[in-house]
Structures are given as structure tokens and as C-alpha cells.
Write an enzyme that holds these catalytic residues in place. Structure first.
Site, PDB file in Angstrom:
ATOM      1  N   GLY A   1       0.878  -1.058  -0.021  1.00  0.00           N
ATOM      2  CA  GLY A   1      -0.008  -0.090   0.151  1.00  0.00           C
ATOM      3  C   GLY A   1       0.668   1.401  -0.020  1.00  0.00           C
ATOM      4  O   GLY A   1       1.738   1.300  -0.576  1.00  0.00           O
TER       5      GLY A   1
ATOM      6  N   LYS B   1       4.869   6.862  19.705  1.00  0.00           N
ATOM      7  CA  LYS B   1       3.719   7.061  18.526  1.00  0.00           C
ATOM      8  C   LYS B   1       2.321   7.124  18.845  1.00  0.00           C
ATOM      9  O   LYS B   1       1.421   7.731  18.332  1.00  0.00           O
ATOM     10  CB  LYS B   1       4.340   6.300  17.398  1.00  0.00           C
ATOM     11  CG  LYS B   1       3.751   6.886  15.983  1.00  0.00           C
ATOM     12  CD  LYS B   1       4.390   6.335  14.766  1.00  0.00           C
ATOM     13  CE  LYS B   1       3.793   7.265  13.538  1.00  0.00           C
ATOM     14  NZ  LYS B   1       3.973   6.659  12.384  1.00  0.00           N
TER      15      LYS B   1
ATOM     16  N   ASN C   1      -0.598   9.634  18.377  1.00  0.00           N
ATOM     17  CA  ASN C   1      -1.692   9.367  17.554  1.00  0.00           C
ATOM     18  C   ASN C   1      -3.141   9.226  18.337  1.00  0.00           C
ATOM     19  O   ASN C   1      -4.241   9.224  17.819  1.00  0.00           O
ATOM     20  CB  ASN C   1      -1.465   7.964  16.789  1.00  0.00           C
ATOM     21  CG  ASN C   1      -0.554   8.028  15.688  1.00  0.00           C
ATOM     22  OD1 ASN C   1      -0.520   9.222  15.306  1.00  0.00           O
ATOM     23  ND2 ASN C   1       0.071   7.022  15.360  1.00  0.00           N
TER      24      ASN C   1
END
Ligand SMILES: NC(=O)c1ccc[n+]([C@@H]2O[C@H](COP(=O)([O-])OP(=O)(O)OC[C@H]3O[C@@H](n4cnc5c(N)ncnc54)[C@H](OP(=O)(O)O)[C@@H]3O)[C@@H](O)[C@H]2O)c1
Length: 300
Positions: free
Chosen positions: A9, A183, A187
Site C-alpha cells: 500500500g 507514536k 496518535n
């Protein structure tokens, strides 16, 4: 090095294409992307620009020998399924590398592969997948890898080397689990709030109410991380979150992009996992629970 990228992707195609300049890389992706690349080439635009006919297949079925490195770049909710399908090519010397966001990937990989074969990474590169055959590199960032036990092994040095040779600036972390948590904390406010309010990241600091919610979510997620033994400072985490929002102020978060496309989001791997750990550790999970509830409600 023989490398298979499981999940061609946005990030898998970008890193796979860069690594393919000096390594034998095979991407595993979905039919429209496979067909577009086979008919023409993989086009990378934005911060990195080149066209290349990178080898790509629909499944690992035709791969004869176990790769040295299997990079997992599917969304976190697809990890177990994708790895089960790829299990047949994983040899005892294959290293599994996950770059995924979220707190559950290492455990998901551990259900299928010996933990000793797994290393993890965090990257701040940004890329999107506008259409089959095309990847847009939206932001150059930094990448860190680490052994789960923090050791500076020969294999981690080799893998970091091949990434640097490919032009992906990479360093070794002695505490990759901490990097993954940092992270996730960042997030845990940005992704759901931008999805609920359908806004660019920068709006979270322009609207005083949303800025306060960012602060409260950040505080709660940091408390939960610390109850898990992380030893992070709330001030540092809030500062880091503000920096990420400022640096990506014009971007739409990955969660909002998934939501807009009608795709599943990674909410369960980020806020959902933070809530699970908070409950086990007896720490308040109200802010994360509200955000996860609202994102799941909107997606239903
Ligand atoms: N993009 C970034 O800038 C970025 C940066 C840092 C970290 N990450 C993390 O990296 C991970 C991947 O993100 P992404 O943005 O690259 O996601 P993505 O664009 O959705 O790429 C994943 C690809 O894998 C495909 N896929 C899923 N299962 C597969 C299977 N069994 N075989 C072959 N292909 C399969 C998906 O197809 P379908 O969509 O059809 O299922 C999709 O095309 C996430 O955890 C994300 O949080 C991304």
C-alpha cells in the site's frame, strides 16, 4: 538481501520501491495495484520521484525460497490474516519487521512467528496511495528500528544499513517498544479527533476546546503507558504531540483518510489497546473510551 513486503500500500510500496534499487524485493499487494504495476510501472511522486517496474504478486504462493526479511506493511487489523497466508515462506532465518502503527502488532506477529525473529520499527515518513500504480510521498521523515530486547545485533545493523543505502534515513533504537508507545500516545489524540471533526491536523491547535481535549487525552494515554512501566513525562508527550500537529498541520490523518474511504480504521490498535491496558492497570480510560466510542459509532 531478499526482501518480501507484505501489504503493498502507501508505505510498503514506497519503502519496497526504494529498497528494490539494491536488493531483490517482491511486493505482495491487491489485484488493481498488481495489474497497474505489471502493465506499466510503479510511479512514486512527491518528496521522492521515480518510476520502476517493481516485482509484485498477489500472494506468496509462487515464492520458492524464504526471504531474509519480511516487512509487514498491512494495516494492524490485517496482520494476523496476512501473516497466516505468508507463513509458508517464513524460514527459521527470516526476520519479520513491522512498521505498523498501534500497540498490538508485535503480539499479533508473535501468534504466528517466534518472537526472536521479530524486530520493530517506527517511521515518521508520510505517504498516500491515491490510485493503483501510484504512491505519493507526502512527507520525508525519520525511521528507527530495534530488537525487541534492545540489543544492537548484527542483523539489526545489517537491516539498518540496507535502509540507509536505499536512502531511507534509519537509526537503531535501544528501546523500540518505547518509540512505539510514543507514536501511539501522539496518535491517540490526533487520529480520532481529526476523524470525529473531519479536519486537518492543524485545526486541533487552532480550536481551544480541541487543544484542551488533545492535552487531556495525551495525559491519560501517558498515565496508562507509565502504569505499563514506560516512564514517560506528560510534558514531553504533550510537547511532542503539539510538534507533530504543527509539522503536519496541512495533512489529513491516516484515520480520517481511512474513514472517508469507508475503510476500517486502526482505532482498536491505538486507543482500543490503550484502553485495554488502562483497565488491566486500573488507570482511568475515560478520554480514550469516548474517542474510540465516537469513531466506532461514526463508522457503523
Ligand atoms: N502511510 C504512511 O504514511 C504510514 C506511516 C507510518 C506508519 N504507517 C503504518 O503502516 C501500516 C500500513 O499503512 P499504509 O498507509 O501503507 O496502509 P495501506 O495503504 O492501506 O496499505 C496496506 C495495503 O495492504 C493490502 N493488504 C492487506 N492485506 C493484504 C494481504 N493479505 N495481501 C496483500 N495485500 C494486503 C491492503 O489492501 P486493502 O486495503 O484492499 O485491504 C493495502 O493495499 C499501518 O499500520 C500504518 O499505520 C503508515
Amino acid at each position: 538481501m531478499n526482501i518480501v513486503v507484505l501489504g503493498a500500500g502507501a508505505i510498503g510500496s514506497l519503502f519496497g520501491a526504494l529498497l528494490s534499487k539494491k536488493n531483490n524485493v517482491m511486493l505482495i499487494g491487491r489485484a488493481p495495484h498488481v495489474n497497474a504495476i505489471r502493465k506499466g510501472s510503479l510511479k512514486i511522486e512527491g518528496k521522492t520521484q521515480f518510476n520502476k517496474k517493481v516485482p509484485i504478486m498477489l500472494s506468496v504462493n509462487d515464492i520458492k525460497n524464504p526471504p531474509d526479511l519480511l516487512i509487514i506493511t498491512v494495516k494492524s487489523y490485517d496482520t494476523e490474516d496476512a501473516l497466516k497466508k505468508a507463513r509458508k515462506i517464513i524460514g527459521s532465518n527470516t526476520t519479520i519487521l513491522s512498521f505498523q502503527n498501534g500497540l498490538d502488532n508485535i503480539d499479533e506477529i508473535g501468534k504466528i512467528v517466534d518472537r526472536k525473529q521479530t524486530i520493530a520499527g517506527v517511521t515518521t515518513h508520510g505517504s498516500i496511495f491515491p490510485e493503483p500504480g501510484l504512491i505519493r510521498h507526502t512527507g520525508k521523515g525519520k525511521t528507527v528500528f530495534g530488537e525487541l530486547d534492545g540489543k544492537k545485533t548484527e542483523r539489526i545493523k545489517n537491516i539498518v544499513n540496507i535502509f540507509n543505502e536505499a536512502g531511507i534515513e534509519t537509526t537503531i533504537s535501544k528501546n523500540i517498544v518505547k518509540e512505539i508507545w510514543i507514536k501511539a500516545i501522539v496518535n491517540s489524540s490526533i487520529n480520532p479527533l481529526t476523524t470525529i471533526f473531519q479536519c486537518k491536523n492543524g485545526y486541533l491547535l487552532e480550536n481551544p476546546i480541541l487543544e484542551k481535549i488533545v492535552e487531556k487525552v495525551c495525559e491519560e494515554s501517558t498515565n496508562i503507558a507509565n502504569a505499563e512501566g514506560l516512564n514517560l513525562s506528560f510534558e514531553d508527550m504533550f510537547q511532542k504531540t503539539r510538534e507533530v500537529i504543527e509539522d503536519t498541520s496541512e495533512n489529513y490523518s491516516s484515520m480520517l483518510q481511512s474513514f472517508k474511504k469507508g475503510k476500517k480504521t486502526e482505532i482498536e490498535s491505538i486507543n482500543g489497546k490503550i484502553i485495554d491496558i488502562g483497565k488491566i492497570r486500573g488507570v482511568d480510560t475515560l478520554m480514550n473510551s469516548i474517542l474510540a466510542y465516537l469513531v466506532n459509532f461514526m463508522a457503523d
